[in-house]
Structures are given as structure tokens and as C-alpha cells.
Scaffold this motif. Structure first.
Motif, short mmCIF file in Angstrom:
data_model
loop_
_atom_site.label_atom_id
_atom_site.label_comp_id
_atom_site.label_asym_id
_atom_site.label_seq_id
_atom_site.Cartn_x
_atom_site.Cartn_y
_atom_site.Cartn_z
N PRO A 140 0.81 -1.23 0.00
CA PRO A 140 0.00 0.00 0.00
C PRO A 140 0.84 1.27 0.00
CG PRO A 140 -0.63 -1.50 1.80
CD PRO A 140 0.70 -1.95 1.28
N SER A 141 2.16 1.15 0.11
CA SER A 141 3.03 2.31 0.24
C SER A 141 3.79 2.56 -1.06
CB SER A 141 4.03 2.09 1.38
OG SER A 141 5.07 1.23 0.95
N PRO A 142 4.43 3.72 -1.17
CA PRO A 142 5.26 3.98 -2.36
C PRO A 142 6.43 3.01 -2.51
CG PRO A 142 4.77 6.01 -1.18
CD PRO A 142 4.32 4.89 -0.29
N GLU A 188 10.28 8.68 -4.95
CA GLU A 188 10.24 10.12 -4.70
C GLU A 188 9.47 10.44 -3.43
OE1 GLU A 188 8.55 11.94 -8.11
OE2 GLU A 188 10.23 11.43 -9.44
N ALA A 189 8.55 9.55 -3.07
CA ALA A 189 7.72 9.80 -1.89
C ALA A 189 8.36 9.28 -0.61
CB ALA A 189 6.35 9.14 -2.08
N TRP A 190 9.70 9.12 -0.64
CA TRP A 190 10.39 8.58 0.54
C TRP A 190 10.13 9.42 1.79
CZ3 TRP A 190 12.41 3.89 0.43
CH2 TRP A 190 13.19 3.48 1.52
N SER A 191 10.13 10.74 1.64
CA SER A 191 9.89 11.61 2.80
C SER A 191 8.51 11.36 3.39
CB SER A 191 10.04 13.08 2.39
OG SER A 191 9.13 13.40 1.35
N GLU A 192 7.56 11.00 2.53
CA GLU A 192 6.22 10.68 3.01
C GLU A 192 6.24 9.42 3.89
OE1 GLU A 192 2.12 8.84 1.10
OE2 GLU A 192 3.38 10.16 -0.15
N ILE A 193 7.04 8.45 3.48
CA ILE A 193 7.16 7.21 4.25
C ILE A 193 7.79 7.50 5.61
CG2 ILE A 193 8.33 4.97 4.33
CD1 ILE A 193 8.13 4.96 1.26
N ILE A 194 8.86 8.30 5.62
CA ILE A 194 9.52 8.65 6.89
C ILE A 194 8.56 9.35 7.82
CG2 ILE A 194 11.32 10.08 7.91
CD1 ILE A 194 13.02 9.55 5.43
N PHE A 235 11.56 -9.92 0.25
CA PHE A 235 11.66 -8.68 -0.50
C PHE A 235 13.04 -8.05 -0.35
CE2 PHE A 235 7.17 -9.26 0.27
CZ PHE A 235 6.56 -8.81 -0.88
N ILE A 236 13.52 -7.42 -1.40
CA ILE A 236 14.71 -6.59 -1.35
C ILE A 236 14.33 -5.18 -1.78
CG2 ILE A 236 17.02 -6.16 -2.26
CD1 ILE A 236 17.37 -9.10 -2.72
N ILE A 237 14.68 -4.20 -0.95
CA ILE A 237 14.43 -2.80 -1.27
C ILE A 237 15.78 -2.10 -1.29
CG2 ILE A 237 13.25 -0.68 -0.59
CD1 ILE A 237 11.30 -2.48 1.02
N ASP A 238 16.17 -1.56 -2.41
CA ASP A 238 17.45 -0.88 -2.55
C ASP A 238 17.30 0.62 -2.32
OD1 ASP A 238 19.39 -2.97 -3.36
OD2 ASP A 238 18.02 -3.23 -5.04
N ARG A 239 18.29 1.20 -1.64
CA ARG A 239 18.24 2.65 -1.41
C ARG A 239 18.37 3.42 -2.73
NH1 ARG A 239 18.27 6.01 2.57
NH2 ARG A 239 18.39 4.31 4.06
N THR A 240 19.14 2.91 -3.65
CA THR A 240 19.31 3.62 -4.93
C THR A 240 18.01 3.69 -5.70
OG1 THR A 240 20.03 1.55 -5.95
CG2 THR A 240 21.74 3.05 -5.15
N GLU A 241 17.06 2.80 -5.36
CA GLU A 241 15.78 2.77 -6.04
C GLU A 241 14.66 3.39 -5.21
OE1 GLU A 241 15.41 1.77 -9.07
OE2 GLU A 241 17.49 1.16 -9.28
#
Length: 594
Positions: free
Chosen positions: A369-371, A563-569, A554-560
Motif C-alpha cells: 500500500p506504500s510507495p 520520490e515519496a520517501w519523505s512521506e514514508i519517513i 523482499f529486497i528494497i534498494d536505497r538507490t531505487e
């Protein structure tokens, strides 16, 4: 069905465990749920988890055991604290002998008889009953329980005899903690920093440190109390101690000078000298090849290594959760034995993966459900591909947040809630210390190594699955990220029977690099509890400099990152802050050396 619950609380490291039909099936510390480091409240979240994991209800509980005797503890508190406690309304509630029982009933809803087990008997049982030994000597050492601070005992079959003790205020734990405070570190949390700092110094103050404590023949010793102020003062040490060493106490977070390093080396050596003397006495009283240890001092892995290599015992078992958290295990085990000796398994504790687990589906419910969904790689249909992809990232120098299976019980991350990296890279230790863990640069990281190849790289001839002893690094590989300044390492050996996915990762990394070793440290930032659930893992990943998060399939890479990362934080930060505030509001701060 027989169900025994153990509880530790009201000092530090509150925890709950559950033994079902003689087997330890669940254990967790309350801090992992509340996010309050060293949470000392009644472990209501851990209790609910243990029942759920065991598939039982509160009505199924045969007995609930508490890890100390409140009446004896109150007697010691009154002796140590009058008139200060009685005159302080904020502390007066701490001397209520019925407090533990009342809060267990109110917070947990348990309305039957509660069994109370003396604090050091709980420590002793947590080691002996889970050691797999039919016979062993038992040595428990901590700050303080009710009155005892050190006990000497013997275990045979299912009987434990603690035949001698040292009583408060004389305590090796408080002795070491006093120097910890003098060196500007936090008491009852940062003693391991003193241990890690020690190899940078020389024990030039050993004689002066030993003047703080009178070691008698036999099992007894006495602190010279003119140097200590924990019986009622606002600090652990007195002005006399500062005069004795000729230096003022270090201001926290200030520069570490050579004096501080030499003091750390001196108190560490003093502890080792005293422990070796006392285990020799214990062995002389009851000669046997096996030794069991528990209590907070037993988490000093450098001293443990010395006890095993230089002491009279051939085999050593230290309870992996040796602090008060492990007292919950001991209390439950004592209750189990009291209800029938044959109820408790005689097997050696092989692992500490006793906490909550989150399935790939659980992780997907958080990610999808998240970016994060746009950059999360799903390997649920290709578990071998996940291992290979992770090993390749490690070989490329990436720092990985590793979230797999059931959470560890105790203070060490052992490949379930870990940050892992390539130990061969010279820059890796400083990078993780400064940018990820945000902690002091002198602190070492531990290696996880394939058990089948441990002897090729470390001077050790037995498995060490819990990171509870140090040994020399003898590898032909350069391993700067996990080799301490004295050429030692705190080793974790890994086999396929206890943690298959972590074992498979080590094999894959070895095939790629010729190195069967990974740097392994706990998955948390400085001052935070180790992550428990996917939300905690994502939050820590988001605000740190970890390169990739491997969470179940799951693998989540920081390089990937999206854009909505700030929203997640922002979203996850608000959620965790709310949980922390709620926990703080419902909990009184009762921590004290009294």
C-alpha cells in the motif's frame, strides 16, 4: 498440557517467556514492543505474544513465576534507602512488596497464585537448566538481586544448590558499573563500551583499581565503600575515587584520552583476575568439567573467553540472555521443575530465535500500500535468487538490513534482526559506526562465520552461536571490519540447523568471495531497541544510510527509493512516536540501583 510462564520486570530488561510441555517455545523482551530501551514495566506485550505463539490462553497457564522475591528486595531497599525513599513520594511506591503481584494481576489479568523465585536462583536456573549438562558448577554475577550479587552453586540432574553468596552492597557488577560511570558512559547499558575500549589502553592502573575491592580467600570479596556512592548519592562513585585516580570524571560524549583507555583496560583486567580467582575457588569446592554462568556480568564476552581458556573448567555455558531478561527463563524453569522434575526438557539451548515472526504476506501488507511497492523486488517464488542477490550486494560493498524469521531473545542480533556487511573492507567499520549505528568509532563489530569453517579463521575449537566469548583472529584473510585492535573477535558460529537462510547467505557469499564470514551487528540505531516488526525495519532503513533492506522475501534498494520517501519517513515516524508516547505515559520510571 503443562504451561509455565516466566516474568522479569521492575528493574531493567523486562521480559516474558513460556515453557510448554517442557520445551521453551517463546520469549521476548518488552522493549522490542514498546521501543523503550531497557523497558522495566510489566511485559504485557511480550506476555500476549508468548501466549499467542504457544497457541494457548491465560486459562491454560499451569503456573506463572516471577524472577525475584519482592519481600526480600524490599528489605534490602529499606536498608539501603532510608530515610531517602520514605521521604520521596516519587520513589515510595517502589518499596511495596505487593507491587509485582498487583501489577501482574492488573496488567496481565492473571488471577491465580504467583510463584516467586529468588533472583539469583532464576539466573542459575536460566543457565543450568538450558545447558544440557547433567552436572555443572554454577556461577552467577550481576549488580544486585534481592541481597545477593554473586552466588556459587552446583547443579545435578534437576537439583540446584546455591551454597554461598556475596551480599549487597559488595558487587562485581556495581564495581564495574562505577568505573563505567566514571568514564562517562551510561550505567547498566554501556558497560560493553568499557570492554570494547579496554584493548586501546594498558592496565597501568590495575593496582589502584584492585584497591577498590578486597578479595578474600574463598568466594567472598568486599568493596571499599569510601570510593563508592551508589547507596544514596546521585552518582556511582565518590569524590574519593576521583582523588584516588587523580583525574576528574569524564564528561559524557567528550574526547576519550589515553587515561580513559588505560582505566578501561585496568578495570577489565581487574574483573578478569577476580573472576578467574572465584571460578578456581568454585571448582575446588566441587570439581567438575562444566561451568554455567548467568547474570549481567556474564555478558562480558572478553572475561568469558578468559574464564574458559585460563580457568579450570573444560566446558562453559553462558545463558545467551544473561541479564535480567533471562531471569524470566530461569523463573519459569524453576516452576516447571517444582511441579515435576521430568516436565522440563534436558536439551541444550541451541538458539535464541524465540520472538515474533512476520511472513512474506505480512511484509507485503506493509510494502504494497506504500510507495515502496514500486521499488521492492519480490523473490517469494525464487528464494535462492534472494540469497544470491543479497550476497552480490554484500560483495559489492553494500550494507544490508537483514530481517528474517523469528526475532532473537537477548541482547545480541544473531542473523534474524541484523545489519550485515563485508568484513574484508577497511572502510566498513568506520562507515557503519558513523553513518548507520551512529556510535563511538572505537567499538568493534562481530563476525558471523560458517561453523564448518570457523577453525580456519578463528582460534576456537567449539561452536559459539551466541557471541558470548572472544577469541583470536587467525584467518589468512584480512578482516579489518571485524578484527579488534588486539586481534580478537566476538564470534558467532552459524549452522544450517538453527538459521538456514542466514547459513545459506554465508555459503553464497563464500562462493562469491572466498570469505565465509560476514560482519553482523544489531538492526537498530544508537539508543533504539532492536527492530521487531516490518514497520520498525523500514523506519530504521529510511533514516539511516543502509544501502538495502532484505525483509523476508523482499529486497528494497536505497538507490531505487521512491520520490515519496519523505512521506514514508513522516508516516512511520509519527506512528512510532505515538506508540512510544503511549508506552511512556503508562509506565513509571523506577530504575535505580536501590
Amino acid at each position: 498440557m503443562a504451561v509455565f510462564v516466566g516474568i522479569s520486570a521492575h528493574y531493567h530488561d523486562s521480559a516474558c517467556c513460556l515453557i510448554k510441555d517442557g520445551h521453551l517455545v517463546a520469549a521476548a523482551e518488552e522493549e522490542r514492543f514498546t521501543r523503550i530501551k531497557h523497558d522495566n514495566g510489566i511485559p504485557s506485550n511480550a506476555f500476549r505474544y508468548c501466549l499467542r505463539e504457544a497457541g494457548v490462553t491465560i486459562a491454560d497457564v499451569t503456573s506463572l513465576a516471577y524472577y525475584e522475591n519482592p519481600a526480600k528486595k524490599v528489605a534490602r531497599q529499606l536498608w539501603a534507602g532510608l530515610p531517602g525513599i520514605l521521604n520521596n513520594p516519587k520513589q515510595r511506591f517502589r518499596i511495596d512488596p505487593g507491587r509485582a503481584q498487583d501489577e501482574i494481576r492488573d496488567c496481565l489479568g492473571y488471577d491465580r497464585e504467583i510463584e516467586f523465585v529468588d533472583h539469583h536462583l532464576s539466573h542459575a536456573a536460566s543457565a543450568f537448566y538450558f545447558s544440557g549438562f547433567d552436572e555443572a558448577d554454577i556461577f552467577t554475577v550481576d549488580g544486585v538481586g534481592e541481597w545477593a550479587t554473586t552466588t556459587y552453586g552446583r547443579g545435578v540432574d534437576r537439583k540446584i544448590d546455591l551454597f554461598e553468596e556475596v551480599s549487597f552492597p559488595h558487587s562485581l557488577g556495581l564495581f564495574y558499573s562505577t568505573i563505567t560511570a566514571y568514564l562517562g558512559f551510561e550505567v547498566n547499558d554501556a558497560e560493553y563500551k568499557v570492554m570494547g575500549l579496554a584493548p586501546y589502553g594498558s592496565p597501568r592502573y590495575l593496582d589502584k583499581v584492585l584497591q577498590l575491592i578486597d578479595c578474600w580467600d574463598g568466594g567472598q570479596y568486599r568493596l571499599n565503600m569510601e570510593y563508592f556512592d551508589f547507596l544514596g548519592g546521585d552518582r556511582m562513585y565518590s569524590d574519593r575515587l576521583c582523588e584516588h585516580f587523580g583525574e576528574p570524571p569524564r564528561v559524557p560524549e567528550s574526547e576519550l584520552t589515553q587515561f580513559h583507555k588505560d582505566m578501561a583496560a585496568s578495570v577489565q583486567r581487574a574483573l578478569e583476575v577476580i573472576l578467574l580467582d572465584k571460578v578456581a575457588y568454585l571448582h575446588a569446592r566441587h570439581p567438575t568439567e562444566n561451568l554455567c554462568m548467568a547474570g549481567g556480568v556474564a555478558l562480558n564476552c572478553v572475561a568469558n573467553g578468559k574464564v574458559l581458556r585460563e580457568g579450570p573448567f573444560k566446558r562453559l555455558f553462558v545463558q545467551p540472555a544473561a541479564s535480567d531478561a533471562g531471569g524470566a527463563l530461569g523463573a519459569a524453569a524453576v516452576a516447571c521443575v517444582r511441579h515435576g522434575e521430568d516436565r522440563l526438557s534436558r536439551e541444550r539451548q541451541k538458539h535464541v530465535y524465540l520472538g515474533p515472526k512476520f511472513s512474506a504476506r505480512d511484509v507485503a501488507r506493509v510494502v504494497n500500500p506504500s510507495p515502496l511497492k514500486q521499488c521492492a523486488l519480490d523473490y517469494s517464488e525464487d528464494p535462492e535468487g534472494l540469497i544470491q542477490a543479497t550476497a552480490e550486494r554484500l560483495a559489492d560493498g553494500k550494507v544490508i538490513g537483514w530481517f528474517q524469521g523469528r526475532m532473537e531473545f537477548g541482547p545480541r542480533a544473531l542473523g534474524a534482526r541484523s545489519i550485515i556487511a563485508d568484513p574484508r573492507r577497511p572502510e566498513m567499520r568506520d562507515r557503519i559506526n558513523a553513518l548507520v549505528k551512529m556510535r563511538e568509532a572505537f567499538r568493534p563489530f562481530a563476525p558471523a562465520v560458517l561453523e564448518s569453517k570457523m577453525a580456519e579463521h578463528f582460534e576456537i575449537d567449539h561452536s559459539s552461536p551466541f557471541m558470548l566469548e572472544t577469541c583470536r583472529v587467525v584467518s589468512s584473510l584480512a578482516l579489518p571490519a571485524i578484527t579488534h585492535v588486539d586481534q580478537s573477535a566476538r564470534v558467532q558460529t552459524v549452522n544450517e540447523h538453527t538459521n538456514k537462510r542466514f547459513h545459506d547467505l554465508l555459503i553464497a557469499f563464500d562462493k562469491l568471495t572466498g570469505c565465509p564470514i560476514l560482519l553482523n551487528t544489531s538492526f537498530n540505531l544508537r539508543g533504539d531497541a532492536i527492530v521487531l516488526e516490518p514497520n520498525h525495519a523500514i523506519w530504521t532503513f529510511a533514516i539511516s544510510n543502509i544501502d538495502a533492506l532484505v525483509m523476508e522475501d523482499f529486497i528494497i534498494d536505497r538507490t531505487e527509493r521512491p520520490e515519496a520517501w519523505s512521506e514514508i519517513i513522516e508516516m512511520m515516524g509519527a506512528r512510532l512516536k505515538k506508540k512510544r508516547r503511549a508506552a511512556d505515559a503508562g509506565r513509571a520510571n523506577v530504575y535505580s540501583f536501590l
